[in-house]
Every structure is written in C-alpha cells, then in structure tokens.
Design a protein around this motif. Structure first.
Motif, PDB file in Angstrom:
ATOM      1  N   ALA A 259     -17.017  35.023   4.383  1.00 57.13           N
ATOM      2  CA  ALA A 259     -16.721  33.635   4.728  1.00 57.13           C
ATOM      3  C   ALA A 259     -17.985  32.774   4.657  1.00 57.13           C
ATOM      4  CB  ALA A 259     -16.113  33.559   6.133  1.00 57.13           C
ATOM      5  N   TYR A 260     -19.117  33.348   5.102  1.00 57.07           N
ATOM      6  CA  TYR A 260     -20.378  32.610   5.048  1.00 57.07           C
ATOM      7  C   TYR A 260     -20.786  32.345   3.603  1.00 57.07           C
ATOM      8  CZ  TYR A 260     -25.313  31.461   5.694  1.00 57.07           C
ATOM      9  OH  TYR A 260     -26.533  30.842   5.668  1.00 57.07           O
ATOM     10  N   ALA A 261     -20.587  33.335   2.742  1.00 51.72           N
ATOM     11  CA  ALA A 261     -20.926  33.165   1.330  1.00 51.72           C
ATOM     12  C   ALA A 261     -20.063  32.073   0.696  1.00 51.72           C
ATOM     13  CB  ALA A 261     -20.738  34.489   0.589  1.00 51.72           C
ATOM     14  N   ASN A 262     -18.770  32.032   1.050  1.00 52.88           N
ATOM     15  CA  ASN A 262     -17.889  30.988   0.526  1.00 52.88           C
ATOM     16  C   ASN A 262     -18.300  29.607   1.026  1.00 52.88           C
ATOM     17  OD1 ASN A 262     -16.345  32.828  -0.897  1.00 52.88           O
ATOM     18  ND2 ASN A 262     -14.837  33.079   0.735  1.00 52.88           N
ATOM     19  N   LEU A 263     -18.696  29.548   2.316  1.00 50.72           N
ATOM     20  CA  LEU A 263     -19.137  28.280   2.884  1.00 50.72           C
ATOM     21  C   LEU A 263     -20.415  27.790   2.205  1.00 50.72           C
ATOM     22  CD1 LEU A 263     -18.738  26.116   5.064  1.00 50.72           C
ATOM     23  CD2 LEU A 263     -20.102  27.541   6.614  1.00 50.72           C
ATOM     24  N   GLU A 264     -21.314  28.710   1.943  1.00 56.57           N
ATOM     25  CA  GLU A 264     -22.556  28.352   1.269  1.00 56.57           C
ATOM     26  C   GLU A 264     -22.277  27.852  -0.154  1.00 56.57           C
ATOM     27  OE1 GLU A 264     -25.332  31.566   0.685  1.00 56.57           O
ATOM     28  OE2 GLU A 264     -27.005  30.245   1.234  1.00 56.57           O
ATOM     29  N   LEU A 265     -21.333  28.492  -0.835  1.00 54.07           N
ATOM     30  CA  LEU A 265     -20.962  28.055  -2.178  1.00 54.07           C
ATOM     31  C   LEU A 265     -20.367  26.654  -2.157  1.00 54.07           C
ATOM     32  CD1 LEU A 265     -20.626  28.712  -5.184  1.00 54.07           C
ATOM     33  CD2 LEU A 265     -18.416  29.767  -4.626  1.00 54.07           C
ATOM     34  N   ALA A 266     -19.498  26.412  -1.151  1.00 59.08           N
ATOM     35  CA  ALA A 266     -18.895  25.079  -1.033  1.00 59.08           C
ATOM     36  C   ALA A 266     -19.959  24.011  -0.761  1.00 59.08           C
ATOM     37  CB  ALA A 266     -17.848  25.087   0.081  1.00 59.08           C
ATOM     38  N   LEU A 271     -23.440  19.466  -2.605  1.00 58.77           N
ATOM     39  CA  LEU A 271     -24.767  18.946  -2.931  1.00 58.77           C
ATOM     40  C   LEU A 271     -24.836  18.520  -4.394  1.00 58.77           C
ATOM     41  CD1 LEU A 271     -27.122  21.441  -1.040  1.00 58.77           C
ATOM     42  CD2 LEU A 271     -26.617  19.067  -0.438  1.00 58.77           C
ATOM     43  N   ALA A 272     -24.240  19.330  -5.265  1.00 55.20           N
ATOM     44  CA  ALA A 272     -24.235  19.002  -6.689  1.00 55.20           C
ATOM     45  C   ALA A 272     -23.501  17.683  -6.940  1.00 55.20           C
ATOM     46  CB  ALA A 272     -23.593  20.132  -7.485  1.00 55.20           C
ATOM     47  N   MET A 273     -22.402  17.452  -6.229  1.00 52.60           N
ATOM     48  CA  MET A 273     -21.653  16.204  -6.381  1.00 52.60           C
ATOM     49  C   MET A 273     -22.476  15.009  -5.893  1.00 52.60           C
ATOM     50  SD  MET A 273     -17.797  17.368  -5.248  1.00 52.60           S
ATOM     51  CE  MET A 273     -17.207  15.688  -5.474  1.00 52.60           C
ATOM     52  N   MET A 274     -23.221  15.204  -4.800  1.00 52.58           N
ATOM     53  CA  MET A 274     -24.059  14.115  -4.286  1.00 52.58           C
ATOM     54  C   MET A 274     -25.160  13.772  -5.281  1.00 52.58           C
ATOM     55  SD  MET A 274     -24.432  15.007  -0.220  1.00 52.58           S
ATOM     56  CE  MET A 274     -25.318  13.479   0.064  1.00 52.58           C
ATOM     57  N   VAL A 275     -25.746  14.806  -5.913  1.00 50.16           N
ATOM     58  CA  VAL A 275     -26.803  14.555  -6.902  1.00 50.16           C
ATOM     59  C   VAL A 275     -26.235  13.777  -8.089  1.00 50.16           C
ATOM     60  CG1 VAL A 275     -28.359  15.664  -8.545  1.00 50.16           C
ATOM     61  CG2 VAL A 275     -28.202  16.517  -6.207  1.00 50.16           C
ATOM     62  N   LYS A 276     -25.033  14.124  -8.513  1.00 48.29           N
ATOM     63  CA  LYS A 276     -24.404  13.399  -9.616  1.00 48.29           C
ATOM     64  C   LYS A 276     -24.154  11.939  -9.233  1.00 48.29           C
ATOM     65  CE  LYS A 276     -22.145  17.387 -11.766  1.00 48.29           C
ATOM     66  NZ  LYS A 276     -20.859  18.040 -12.128  1.00 48.29           N
ATOM     67  N   SER A 277     -23.794  11.725  -7.957  1.00 53.10           N
ATOM     68  CA  SER A 277     -23.575  10.343  -7.495  1.00 53.10           C
ATOM     69  C   SER A 277     -24.883   9.565  -7.519  1.00 53.10           C
ATOM     70  CB  SER A 277     -22.991  10.363  -6.082  1.00 53.10           C
ATOM     71  OG  SER A 277     -21.742  11.013  -6.058  1.00 53.10           O
ATOM     72  N   ILE A 278     -25.978  10.229  -7.135  1.00 53.24           N
ATOM     73  CA  ILE A 278     -27.287   9.568  -7.154  1.00 53.24           C
ATOM     74  C   ILE A 278     -27.667   9.184  -8.574  1.00 53.24           C
ATOM     75  CG2 ILE A 278     -29.755   9.927  -6.750  1.00 53.24           C
ATOM     76  CD1 ILE A 278     -28.970  11.769  -4.412  1.00 53.24           C
ATOM     77  N   ASP A 306     -40.100  32.363   3.846  1.00 52.78           N
ATOM     78  CA  ASP A 306     -39.005  33.327   3.749  1.00 52.78           C
ATOM     79  C   ASP A 306     -37.843  32.710   2.977  1.00 52.78           C
ATOM     80  OD1 ASP A 306     -37.145  31.906   5.590  1.00 52.78           O
ATOM     81  OD2 ASP A 306     -38.602  32.469   7.125  1.00 52.78           O
ATOM     82  N   GLU A 307     -36.871  33.545   2.612  1.00 46.48           N
ATOM     83  CA  GLU A 307     -35.788  33.113   1.730  1.00 46.48           C
ATOM     84  C   GLU A 307     -34.995  31.959   2.311  1.00 46.48           C
ATOM     85  OE1 GLU A 307     -31.830  35.037  -0.473  1.00 46.48           O
ATOM     86  OE2 GLU A 307     -33.205  36.299   0.677  1.00 46.48           O
ATOM     87  N   HIS A 308     -34.732  32.008   3.633  1.00 47.04           N
ATOM     88  CA  HIS A 308     -33.942  30.946   4.265  1.00 47.04           C
ATOM     89  C   HIS A 308     -34.681  29.608   4.204  1.00 47.04           C
ATOM     90  CE1 HIS A 308     -31.094  29.095   6.999  1.00 47.04           C
ATOM     91  NE2 HIS A 308     -32.089  28.723   7.784  1.00 47.04           N
ATOM     92  N   LEU A 309     -35.978  29.624   4.475  1.00 56.00           N
ATOM     93  CA  LEU A 309     -36.751  28.389   4.461  1.00 56.00           C
ATOM     94  C   LEU A 309     -36.911  27.858   3.034  1.00 56.00           C
ATOM     95  CD1 LEU A 309     -38.237  26.363   6.148  1.00 56.00           C
ATOM     96  CD2 LEU A 309     -40.300  27.770   6.017  1.00 56.00           C
ATOM     97  N   VAL A 310     -37.013  28.754   2.061  1.00 53.20           N
ATOM     98  CA  VAL A 310     -37.077  28.339   0.657  1.00 53.20           C
ATOM     99  C   VAL A 310     -35.822  27.570   0.284  1.00 53.20           C
ATOM    100  CG1 VAL A 310     -37.056  29.162  -1.725  1.00 53.20           C
ATOM    101  CG2 VAL A 310     -38.653  30.151  -0.082  1.00 53.20           C
ATOM    102  N   GLU A 311     -34.663  28.049   0.710  1.00 57.11           N
ATOM    103  CA  GLU A 311     -33.405  27.360   0.422  1.00 57.11           C
ATOM    104  C   GLU A 311     -33.363  25.992   1.085  1.00 57.11           C
ATOM    105  OE1 GLU A 311     -30.176  29.837   1.493  1.00 57.11           O
ATOM    106  OE2 GLU A 311     -30.522  31.315  -0.089  1.00 57.11           O
ATOM    107  N   GLU A 312     -33.891  25.893   2.318  1.00 59.42           N
ATOM    108  CA  GLU A 312     -33.905  24.597   3.006  1.00 59.42           C
ATOM    109  C   GLU A 312     -34.799  23.590   2.266  1.00 59.42           C
ATOM    110  OE1 GLU A 312     -35.013  25.189   7.054  1.00 59.42           O
ATOM    111  OE2 GLU A 312     -33.012  25.842   7.661  1.00 59.42           O
TER     112      GLU A 312
END
Length: 334
Positions: A259-266, A271-278, A306-312
C-alpha cells in the motif's frame, strides 16, 4: 520449516536434477549415520513418531514467496533425531512426509523432494551433533538431576548447532526448488520465506526437547499409561498457533508495504502533473524543474544523504518553481 506444495511446469529437467541431487545427499547422510552404530528404536517409538510427523505435515501454513508451505514438523523431526539418531530420525521424517503428501495426492516429484530434504536435514543435523562430542539421547533428558553441568551445557550447545544446520539445509533446499520452478531469484525467495521466521524456528526447537523428554518418561510405562505421550500435543498446538499468527502478522506487513508503494507511486504521478502545469505556464523554461531535480539528487547522493532524505531533496527541487502555477504570480515570474 518449509516444504514444496506445488511444482509448476517450469524447467522440469533442472528441478528433476535438483531433486535427484538432494536425494543422493540424503542417502549419503543416512549411510554415514548408520555407520555410527545407532540403536534401533522400538516399534512403538517408530509408529508414534511417524504418526506425529504426519500430523505436523498436515498442519501447515502458506509461506509468503512461492508455492511452499510452512509447518511445525521440525518439532517431531528434531525430537526423533535426539531420541533415535540420524538414520532412524531421518527415515521417520521421510516416512511421515511420504504418508502425508501421498494422502493429499501431491505430485510425485514434490513428494520425493519433501521426503528427501527432510531426511537430509535430520541426518545432517545429527552428524553435526555427534561431531561436537555429544551423545544420544542427551544426558539431561535421561537423568536431568544427576547429569553434570558441563555435559548439559555441551549437549545443549550441540543441539542448537544441530537445529541451525537442520533449518539451514531445509530452507536452502526449499528456496532452491522454488527458485528453479518459478524463475524467481534464490536470494529473494530465501529472504521472504526464511529470514523473518528463522529466529523463531530456532527458539521453538526447544519444544523438541520437551517432546523427547515426555516420550522417554512414558515409553516404558505399562499398558494405557503409554498414551500419556499424547500430552505432548499441548505445547505443539501452542507452537502451531504462534506460527500461524506470525505468518499473519508478516502478511499484514507485506500488505502495508504494498500500500505504501502504491501511495508513493500516486504521489510521484501527482508531482509529475504539477511539473507539467508549471511548464505550461512558462514554456520557455520547459524541462528546467526536472533538470534541477536530477542535479539536486546527484548532489544529495554525493554529500552522503540517506535514501529517504535524497528523495525529499529530489521532490523539493522538482517543485521549486511551484509558484508559477498561480495565475497572478506566473506573469511576474516569467
């Protein structure tokens, strides 16, 4: 402990060769055990442990990865090992597996594999037990009060070393068969089915000593008193219950991870849609946010985050121009 519950039609020649290899190792281990000169158990002991092993085999649960099932048959296997040795203990494990698997009408190759790998696990475990200088049955089971402390410690350490060998061989054989029949990576299968429960299996192997002690206590009793050995099923039921609960908890964790992986994908898609709007507001800098995000990620990795902070950092950089979405501020920013 695990066994194979179904063998798909994937690379049949390889799985057949693997089963044959495990069978040859089992025969070799039995021959080495026989040369140790073990005593033949009574007919009562053989019949009782064959029945107990078959019941354990039936009380199985589905493992997480692959077509395999886990059960508490190791309790009966290790109890038979410390009572009767590697040769008879291995044969009893194989007989119990053959009876239970045949009753469930499993595929012949699956029946043979499960019998071979359990026989090999028991015989190899007892060989390690003897190699560490211990004797069967353990002195603390035969004479728990009068047994020297040093001997008790030696035999207990030898028993747990043998238990580790038993679970290692069992898990490697089962994971190898699953990997061959499904095409999954061996490491992934072993980790999913074994790593999370290995500590519990080793700790639960102490119940085998309780089973062996109860058997010795009632084995020489006359008449109906021999049936007192059936009391051994009480702790075994408790082990089976805990085993099932642990499997359920692990399944819940797996669902949460999914479920967490699906949420992260969503979230990534949003985010991709917001970048396209920008970029729609400012086509002149099209692709700028993605380039900044990629460079920021590379810098964060080079710094040692660490990996989590890199993603942030990557997500923050991706949205650094988010103000351009606003209709009032977009002209000014452009």
């Amino acid at each position: 402990m695990g066994t194979i519950s179904r063998v798909p039609t994937f690379r049949p020649s390889r799985i057949q060769a693997f089963v044959l290899f495990i069978g040859l190792l089992a025969v070799l281990a039995l021959i080495l055990s026989w040369r140790l000169g073990e005593l033949t158990p009574s007919a009562w002991g053989l019949a009782t442990f064959a029945l107990v092993g078959a019941l354990f085999e039936i009380s199985s649960v589905q493992l997480r990865e692959g077509e395999a099932r886990g059960h508490v048959g190791f309790v009966g296997d290790l109890a038979g090992a410390v009572l009767f040795g590697g040769f008879w203990g291995g044969l009893l494990a194989a007989i119990a597996t053959l009876v239970s698997n045949s009753a469930k009408r499993n595929q012949p190759i699956k029946v043979l594999f499960n019998a071979f790998q359990r026989c090999l696990s028991v015989a190899a475990a007892v060989l390690v037990y003897f190699a560490l200088g211990a004797r069967l049955p353990p002195a603390f089971l035969v004479a728990p009060v009068s047994a020297p402390f040093e001997l008790v410690v030696q035999e207990l350490l030898a028993f747990f070393a043998a238990a580790c060998v038993y679970f290692l061989i069992n898990s490697l054989a089962v994971s190898g068969a699953i990997a061959l029949t499904t095409g999954r990576q061996f490491r992934q299968v072993w980790k999913a089915n074994t790593l999370w429960i290995l500590g519990y299996d080793i700790a639960a192997s102490t119940f085998s000593l309780g089973v062996a002690w109860v058997y010795l206590k009632f084995a020489d009793s006359p008449g109906i008193e021999r049936l007192g050995f059936l009391a051994v099923f009480l702790p075994i039921i408790a082990v089976r219950h805990i085993y099932g609960r642990l499997n359920t908890v692990q399944g819940l964790y797996a669902e949460l991870d999914h479920a967490y992986a699906n949420l992260e994908l969503a979230l990534r898609e949003q985010l991709a849609m917001m970048v396209k709007s920008i970029e729609a507001r400012d086509p002149y800098t099209s692709g700028h946010s993605r380039r900044v995000s990629a460079i920021s990620r590379a810098i964060a990795i080079d710094v040692g985050f660490d990996e989590h902070l890199v993603e942030e950092v990557e997500n923050a950089a991706l949205l650094h121009d988010v103000g351009k979405i606003h209709a009032e501020f977009a002209p000014l920013l452009s």
